[in-house]
Design a protein around this motif. Structure first.
Motif, PDB file in Angstrom:
ATOM      1  N   LEU A  21      -3.889  -1.723   3.321  1.00 49.23           N
ATOM      2  CA  LEU A  21      -2.711  -1.355   2.552  1.00 49.23           C
ATOM      3  C   LEU A  21      -1.500  -2.172   3.011  1.00 49.23           C
ATOM      4  CD1 LEU A  21      -2.054   0.696   0.392  1.00 49.23           C
ATOM      5  CD2 LEU A  21      -1.483   2.333   2.168  1.00 49.23           C
ATOM      6  N   ASP A  24      -1.870  -5.925   2.062  1.00 54.35           N
ATOM      7  CA  ASP A  24      -1.644  -6.193   0.644  1.00 54.35           C
ATOM      8  C   ASP A  24      -0.168  -6.092   0.291  1.00 54.35           C
ATOM      9  OD1 ASP A  24      -4.279  -6.572   0.505  1.00 54.35           O
ATOM     10  OD2 ASP A  24      -4.770  -4.724  -0.568  1.00 54.35           O
ATOM     11  N   GLN A  25       0.524  -5.153   0.919  1.00 55.95           N
ATOM     12  CA  GLN A  25       1.964  -5.032   0.670  1.00 55.95           C
ATOM     13  C   GLN A  25       2.703  -6.269   1.128  1.00 55.95           C
ATOM     14  OE1 GLN A  25       4.292  -1.757   1.889  1.00 55.95           O
ATOM     15  NE2 GLN A  25       2.847  -0.234   1.141  1.00 55.95           N
ATOM     16  N   TYR A  28       2.168  -9.062  -1.206  1.00 53.12           N
ATOM     17  CA  TYR A  28       2.975  -8.841  -2.400  1.00 53.12           C
ATOM     18  C   TYR A  28       4.415  -9.292  -2.169  1.00 53.12           C
ATOM     19  CZ  TYR A  28       5.292  -6.478  -6.242  1.00 53.12           C
ATOM     20  OH  TYR A  28       6.055  -6.204  -7.345  1.00 53.12           O
ATOM     21  N   LEU A  29       4.959  -8.919  -0.999  1.00 53.50           N
ATOM     22  CA  LEU A  29       6.348  -9.276  -0.696  1.00 53.50           C
ATOM     23  C   LEU A  29       6.520 -10.782  -0.553  1.00 53.50           C
ATOM     24  CD1 LEU A  29       7.191  -6.413   1.804  1.00 53.50           C
ATOM     25  CD2 LEU A  29       8.157  -6.747  -0.468  1.00 53.50           C
ATOM     26  N   GLN A  32       6.971 -12.541  -3.623  1.00 55.58           N
ATOM     27  CA  GLN A  32       8.271 -12.390  -4.273  1.00 55.58           C
ATOM     28  C   GLN A  32       9.180 -13.593  -4.043  1.00 55.58           C
ATOM     29  OE1 GLN A  32       8.921  -9.528  -6.306  1.00 55.58           O
ATOM     30  NE2 GLN A  32       6.726  -9.657  -5.927  1.00 55.58           N
ATOM     31  N   ASP A 139      14.160  -6.909   1.347  1.00 59.56           N
ATOM     32  CA  ASP A 139      13.016  -6.087   0.978  1.00 59.56           C
ATOM     33  C   ASP A 139      12.591  -5.235   2.158  1.00 59.56           C
ATOM     34  OD1 ASP A 139      11.965  -6.026  -1.623  1.00 59.56           O
ATOM     35  OD2 ASP A 139      11.467  -8.161  -1.477  1.00 59.56           O
TER      36      ASP A 139
ATOM     37  N   PHE B 122      -9.957   4.916  -4.651  1.00 59.45           N
ATOM     38  CA  PHE B 122      -8.772   4.346  -4.048  1.00 59.45           C
ATOM     39  C   PHE B 122      -9.027   2.921  -3.593  1.00 59.45           C
ATOM     40  CE2 PHE B 122      -5.727   3.553  -0.720  1.00 59.45           C
ATOM     41  CZ  PHE B 122      -4.568   3.872  -1.398  1.00 59.45           C
ATOM     42  N   LEU B 126      -7.287  -0.622  -4.612  1.00 61.69           N
ATOM     43  CA  LEU B 126      -6.779  -1.612  -3.676  1.00 61.69           C
ATOM     44  C   LEU B 126      -7.426  -2.962  -3.896  1.00 61.69           C
ATOM     45  CD1 LEU B 126      -6.419   0.156  -0.269  1.00 61.69           C
ATOM     46  CD2 LEU B 126      -4.652  -0.728  -1.756  1.00 61.69           C
ATOM     47  N   SER B 129      -5.922  -5.321  -5.825  1.00 56.31           N
ATOM     48  CA  SER B 129      -4.669  -5.777  -5.225  1.00 56.31           C
ATOM     49  C   SER B 129      -3.454  -5.325  -6.025  1.00 56.31           C
ATOM     50  CB  SER B 129      -4.623  -7.299  -5.038  1.00 56.31           C
ATOM     51  OG  SER B 129      -4.103  -7.919  -6.183  1.00 56.31           O
ATOM     52  N   LEU B 131      -0.853  -2.901  -5.845  1.00 51.46           N
ATOM     53  CA  LEU B 131      -0.263  -1.928  -4.952  1.00 51.46           C
ATOM     54  C   LEU B 131       0.809  -1.144  -5.642  1.00 51.46           C
ATOM     55  CD1 LEU B 131       0.092  -3.875  -1.707  1.00 51.46           C
ATOM     56  CD2 LEU B 131      -0.793  -1.571  -1.953  1.00 51.46           C
ATOM     57  N   ARG B 132       1.034  -1.517  -6.858  1.00 50.55           N
ATOM     58  CA  ARG B 132       2.199  -0.970  -7.545  1.00 50.55           C
ATOM     59  C   ARG B 132       2.193   0.548  -7.574  1.00 50.55           C
ATOM     60  NH1 ARG B 132       0.795  -5.642  -8.322  1.00 50.55           N
ATOM     61  NH2 ARG B 132       2.139  -7.301  -8.991  1.00 50.55           N
ATOM     62  N   LEU B 133       0.987   1.065  -7.540  1.00 46.51           N
ATOM     63  CA  LEU B 133       0.854   2.499  -7.575  1.00 46.51           C
ATOM     64  C   LEU B 133       1.599   3.139  -6.411  1.00 46.51           C
ATOM     65  CD1 LEU B 133      -2.235   3.803  -9.017  1.00 46.51           C
ATOM     66  CD2 LEU B 133      -1.451   5.123  -7.069  1.00 46.51           C
ATOM     67  N   TYR B 134       1.500   2.513  -5.270  1.00 46.05           N
ATOM     68  CA  TYR B 134       2.104   3.110  -4.091  1.00 46.05           C
ATOM     69  C   TYR B 134       3.487   2.574  -3.796  1.00 46.05           C
ATOM     70  CZ  TYR B 134      -1.920   5.781  -3.051  1.00 46.05           C
ATOM     71  OH  TYR B 134      -2.898   6.706  -3.136  1.00 46.05           O
ATOM     72  N   THR B 135       3.777   1.425  -4.311  1.00 48.33           N
ATOM     73  CA  THR B 135       5.081   0.852  -4.004  1.00 48.33           C
ATOM     74  C   THR B 135       5.767   0.368  -5.271  1.00 48.33           C
ATOM     75  OG1 THR B 135       4.000  -1.237  -3.653  1.00 48.33           O
ATOM     76  CG2 THR B 135       4.506   0.062  -1.709  1.00 48.33           C
ATOM     77  N   LEU B 138       8.887  -1.901  -5.160  1.00 54.58           N
ATOM     78  CA  LEU B 138       8.868  -3.244  -4.639  1.00 54.58           C
ATOM     79  C   LEU B 138       9.127  -4.306  -5.700  1.00 54.58           C
ATOM     80  CD1 LEU B 138       5.985  -3.102  -2.084  1.00 54.58           C
ATOM     81  CD2 LEU B 138       8.422  -3.324  -1.661  1.00 54.58           C
ATOM     82  N   ARG B 139       8.985  -3.929  -6.908  1.00 53.70           N
ATOM     83  CA  ARG B 139       9.074  -4.942  -7.947  1.00 53.70           C
ATOM     84  C   ARG B 139      10.428  -5.605  -7.983  1.00 53.70           C
ATOM     85  NH1 ARG B 139       6.261  -2.496 -13.110  1.00 53.70           N
ATOM     86  NH2 ARG B 139       4.702  -1.392 -11.893  1.00 53.70           N
TER      87      ARG B 139
END
Lengths: 613, 490
Positions: A21, A24-25, A28-29, A32, A139, B122, B126, B129, B131-135, B138-139
């Motif tokens: 988790l 992956d976060q 993602y960042l 950006q 962020d 779950f 994942l 990839s 993750l938008r569901l949890y974050t 962040l967009r």
């Protein structure tokens, strides 16, 4: 391990999910900020980051060069820079300097700050003040939880302890609550939450609010119960010398983020070696919770088994040999390696401990815990200080004396403090001030905790200069909370009984049978009673803030109800983890320890020295 | 209840704690050594490629490709470029190592076994990839939030602060509104929000009012003090502490500033200026001592540096000073004086006796330090002289404010020869302890004599095995064992 372990222990949930988790976060960042960029990483984030990603992960997402944050001008030539940092004022100020220096030089770049686990308003205020707000994008990387092993999760926030307990700054309360919330949404819903301590209570409140605001999907719980505990509920345990293998390795070599660096004295070569210590290391896994005295026996047995396994190849024909080499040899070699490593580590531990008169030190600790021969303990500590032996060790003993005795007699306090400053430098005035504020090293306030009669006796005794008489009376004059707690909870087993460390009968084995860790004893008692009923006196002595709340109704008597998440706010020691593992085996629970950081006596005290800020 | 001395010894000799003694480590250690030898001798099969495997398989902990490793590499290459001191370059045997990339790190450690039910789904999420569901937040980077709406209530404002969302505080202008905001933040237990409000209050309220209001709000006050400490607003912090009457804290805070002064003379003057501050308890005296000590160190340092350069005093030639004595603790200074200036008359600044007098060092402390210093110099005559005292009949008798066990320990740590050690081991009054020490330091005579005095024939016979064959010690034991006159107890 030869104790009567219950066989029906439930399976632990798969914590590696947390790593994926977080990774992956982060990816993602990074995405950006498209295009090539240099990444600056705060030094204490490097090890945690290493546990969840590696360079190729970062490279794949167009990270060009990696640097450590060093608070000096940068050399990067990239036109995009990303900073991965903890939310600290000084680091943000440095970033502002970087940006302003670029501006002055007419250099244009894009900047991104990723705060982890979260940003603080003060950091944004600094950006604003320095005129760079808007020039950088901000962020948050919610990397709250790093699983160090199957049953240990760390927030990797050692500063939690000092910020919360010394400075009284509650900035991390919400962080802890968010971490709990993450666990709740992945492995919950929890059915029961127990807790003790001011910070625990606040964390619970903050978590509850987050649960209310979010939506919880109905799912099958994997973790049933939660126990929150503040570090300041029990300062005794982390102040004791660790004698269980993993704790001892931490005390001596310092385990960092689940990894230890063994120096040349262990590797018997000229370079040192970094080694992961966790349940994947089969040899380590079998000795980590053992009292050190059992470790040798275990290792030699293991060596004999290994020899036998190798010997099998004698008299094999070619075909058998081929199978042996392809199937068994690799495992044997691996085990062989691990074995020699842990043998060398044990050897090195032995040498170091023999040199520093560990036996005498332990004896003093045990006397303090039991509360007899205090006068002799004091002169031992005094000599320790006089000889300028380890500054931290002296401080540790002083604190242990103070917390077990509920403060030092004014005369002793004055004299020991003066001698300490003479031996280790006057700047420790600040250290003493911190320790007093935290209640770790205090002067006894006459009359505060004593009955009138006792304080009279105490006064009478104080006026005497002869030590011998004081000795006879002082135990009377000092009724400390620890003594009362110890009696109430039976923390110090009777010393005339034999204690076989090979077959531990209770959690006291982690301290050679001399003391059951207070923190773990409280947890045991509360779980047994399913609440605080009958522990009123104990909570009063600890100064309360205890709670026990029921949440989601457990659908059935599922395994999850026997999986207990224990969250230590302010740090926990490996010895405490070992004690809980033992308790789990005895009672058929499985514990998952979440801690703000792994601590030990040195880390605890170093956080209170005043050489930073 | 107090326990008697005998009880206590029993306690330590009882099997309960004996299971683990670092003092009798020798046996355990040798057993361990045996084991180690055994392990090392196993399996010639693996001799060849062992070394590389250390690095390659799962071990180095910092495999090539790890982030720490890479940052170090970067630092090393930068060092080449701009010559700034950075991390030492770590040795790398790169070519053969590239395979190890995934050797240790990451998920291979905790192989995720997807379990049934919800977790499975779950994992699948994942795997995508997404993750938008949890974050979901962040967009958009948070900084891009524009607060068009500025009519949030105090409650909403605090809630937004907690969630790290943008807020405008400007609309809270009356003192009442400001304090409401503060109290709400405190009630939410969120330090981040509390500090955010405090920063706003600091900007929009005068000191007097702010300090006054904080006095009755302890939680907020502690946050404010921590904020000022972290952002290094020393002056305001001092004002605050003084306004609150916390003069002792203010004094310590001011005193602490000496650390930022490198020049020793300026530092001394600064410390002198601290003497008028209102410290609590004995702290004023400690600061006075600090000042006096530095003042004295400056004088000693100047004199000794000169003496060392001129090369007239032998001791500086034989034992060159490793570091300057400036800013060392008092006891280190005393040790230094005992080492280089032991026999100076009491009138000089560097005389140990003068140091002792000035700083009221206890007899035991003085003795401990002097003993260590003279032993370090191997000046056994001085050591010997320290113990001499004559009673009224004129007999000399060795006396020590320190237990002789400790004396032996100090001497031994300064590598005193057996001949010297023996004398002090013999003075340890407790027989068991004496034997233990004598055995440890190979003072055979003492062991033998003690067993003789204890009439312990068995132990003596046992000890015979440990001494060298044909030695004088062995002969002595044999004589004793065959002595008919001794009434052995066993």
């Amino acid at each position: 391990m030869a104790h009567s372990a219950r066989r029906d222990s439930p399976e632990l949930p798969d914590l590696s999910l947390l790593k994926r988790l977080a990774r992956d976060q982060l990816i993602y960042l990074l995405e950006q900020l498209p295009g090539k960029k240099d990444l600056f990483i705060e030094s204490d984030l490097m090890s945690p980051l290493d546990r969840i990603a590696n360079v190729s992960t970062l490279k794949q997402h167009e990270v060009d060069k990696l640097y450590k944050v060093e608070h000096k001008p940068i050399v990067s030539i990239s036109d995009q820079i990303c900073f991965l940092i903890r939310p600290r004022i000084q680091t943000v100020k440095w970033i502002c300097d970087v940006v302003n220096a670029d501006k002055a030089a007419g250099k244009f770049r894009r900047y991104k700050i990723i705060f982890t686990p979260q940003k603080f308003y003060v950091c944004e205020a600094v950006l604003e003040e320095q005129g760079v707000f808007g020039d950088v994008t901000i962020d948050e990387w919610a990397f709250y939880l790093l699983p160090l092993d199957e049953d240990i999760i760390s927030l990797e926030l050692p500063e939690f302890f000092r910020d919360n307990f010394l400075a009284g700054d509650q900035r991390w309360v919400r962080t802890a609550a968010s971490a709990l919330h993450l666990l709740h949404s992945l492995f919950g819903p929890f059915s029961k939450v127990y807790g003790i301590g001011r910070c625990s209570k606040m964390t619970y409140e903050s978590w509850r609010e987050q649960v209310e605001q979010g939506e919880q999907k109905a799912r099958h719980a994997e973790i049933g119960n939660v126990f929150l505990i503040d570090r300041d509920v029990d300062f005794i345990t982390p102040l004791c010398s660790q004698v269980v293998y993993e704790g001892l390795v931490d005390d001596i070599f310092r385990i960092k983020c689940g990894c230890v660096e063994f120096g040349p004295e262990v590797t018997s070569s000229d370079k040192s070696l970094k080694v992961m210590l966790n349940s994947q290391d089969k040899v380590f896994n079998e000795i980590r919770n053992e009292h050190f005295s059992n470790v040798f026996g275990f290792l030699s047995q293991k060596a004999r088994n290994l020899q036998t396994a190798y010997d099998k190849r004698r008299g094999m024909d070619i075909q058998q040999m081929k199978t042996f080499v392809s199937e068994e040899l690799k495992g044997l070699k691996q085990e062989h390696r691990l074995l020699s490593l842990h043998i060398s580590a044990s050897e090195s531990i032995m040498k170091k401990k023999t040199k520093q008169d560990f036996q005498e030190l332990l004896k003093t600790e045990h006397c303090l815990l039991e509360g007899f021969e205090i006068r002799e303990c004091i002169s031992f500590i005094e000599e320790h200080i006089n000889r300028q032996v380890s500054m931290i060790e002296s401080l540790r003993l002083l604190c242990l004396l103070s917390v077990t005795e509920n403060g030092l007699l004014p005369k002793d306090f004055k004299s020991l403090k003066a001698q300490y400053l003479q031996s280790y430098g006057a700047d420790h005035l600040l250290t003493f001030s911190n320790l007093r504020q935290l209640g770790l090293l205090v002067e006894q306030q006459p009359g505060e905790t004593l009955t009138v009669m006792e304080s009279k006796v105490g006064k009478l005794v104080n006026d005497r200069t002869a030590g011998k008489l004081t000795d006879a009376f002082s135990s009377l004059a000092k009724k400390s909370h620890f003594r009362a707690l110890s009696r109430k909870l039976n923390l110090v087993p009777k010393s005339d009984e034999e204690y076989d460390l090979r077959v531990p009968r209770d959690m006291a084995y982690i301290f050679s049978g001399a003391y059951v860790p207070l923190s773990c004893k409280i947890i045991e008692q509360v779980l047994e009673r399913d609440g605080w009923t009958g522990l009123e006196e104990v909570t009063r002595l600890i100064n309360g803030h205890e709670f026990a709340v029921t949440g989601a109704d457990p659908k059935s008597k599922s395994d999850a109800q026997r999986i207990i998440l224990v969250m230590f706010l302010g740090g926990c020691t490996f010895s405490e983890v070992s004690a809980l593992r033992f308790l789990g085996k005895e009672k058929g629970y499985k514990f998952i320890v979440v801690t703000t950081a792994i601590t030990n006596s040195s880390r605890l005290l170093e956080a209170l020295l005043d050489n930073n800020v | 209840m107090m326990k008697s001395k005998a009880d206590e010894e029993d306690y330590w000799n009882s099997s309960k704690y004996n299971a683990f003694t670092f003092d009798d480590a020798d046996d355990e250690l040798s057993a361990l050594k045996e084991t180690k030898k055994a392990v090392n001798s196993i399996g010639p099969l693996l001799a060849e490629d062992d070394e590389e495997d250390w690095e390659r398989v799962s071990w180095s902990g910092e495999p090539v490709g790890s982030i720490s490793w890479s940052v170090k590499e970067m630092a090393a290459s930068n060092q080449r470029a701009d010559k700034e001191p950075a991390f030492p370059k770590i040795s790398t045997e790169t070519p053969s190592l590239s395979k190890s990339q995934s050797g240790i790190s990451l998920s291979s450690l905790f192989k995720g076994k997807p379990k049934g039910g919800n977790l499975q789904t779950f994992n699948d999420v994942l795997g995508d990839s997404s993750l938008r569901l949890y974050t979901p937040e962040l967009r958009k980077p948070k900084s891009e939030y524009k607060d068009l709406v500025s009519d949030w209530s105090a409650e909403e404002t605090v809630q937004r602060l907690q969630q790290g969302k943008g807020v405008t505080l400007e609309k809270f202008r009356s003192l009442q509104d400001k304090l409401l905001l503060l109290d709400l933040a405190v009630a939410a237990h969120d330090g981040n929000a509390i500090t955010a409000v405090l920063i706003y209050l600091k900007r929009t309220l005068c000191k007097e009012v702010l300090f006054r209001e904080l006095e009755s709000r302890q939680t907020a006050l502690r946050h404010f003090i921590h904020y000022l400490t972290e952002s290094r607003e020393q002056r305001l912090l001092l004002e605050l502490l003084r306004a609150l009457g916390r003069t002792e804290e203010a004094a310590l805070l001011q005193y602490k500033d000496y650390k930022n002064i490198a020049d020793e003379n300026k530092r001394r003057d600064f410390l002198k200026s601290c003497l008028s501050l209102q410290f609590g308890g004995e702290d004023g005296n400690h600061v006075q001592d600090h000042y006096t000590l530095l003042e004295r160190q400056i004088i000693i340092e100047a004199a000794d540096r000169k003496a060392e350069r001129e090369g007239k005093q032998e001791v500086f030639q034989k034992f060159p000073r490793k570091a300057s004595i400036l800013n060392m603790p008092l006891i280190t200074t005393l040790y230094y004086c005992c080492f280089y200036h032991y026999n100076e008359p009491e009138g000089t600044f560097s005389s140990p006796l003068n140091v002792r007098q000035t700083f009221k060092i206890s007899e035991k402390q003085y003795f401990t330090t002097a003993l260590a210093a003279r032993a370090k110099l191997k000046n056994w005559a001085d050591v010997d002289a320290m113990f001499n005292s004559r009673n009224w009949l004129g007999f000399s008798k060795k006396k020590s404010p320190l237990s002789f066990q400790r004396v032996v320990d100090i001497l031994q740590k300064n590598s005193a020869p057996t001949r010297v050690l023996q004398e002090y081991v013999g003075l340890v009054s407790d027989a068991e302890l004496r034997i233990g020490l004598a055995q440890k330091h190979k003072c055979h005579d003492i062991v033998i004599n003690t067993y003789r005095d204890m009439k312990d024939r068995q132990q003596l016979a046992e000890y015979r095995k440990k001494v060298e064959r044909g030695s004088a010690e062995e002969r002595k034991i044999d004589e004793l064992l065959s002595n008919q006159q001794i009434r052995w107890k066993n």
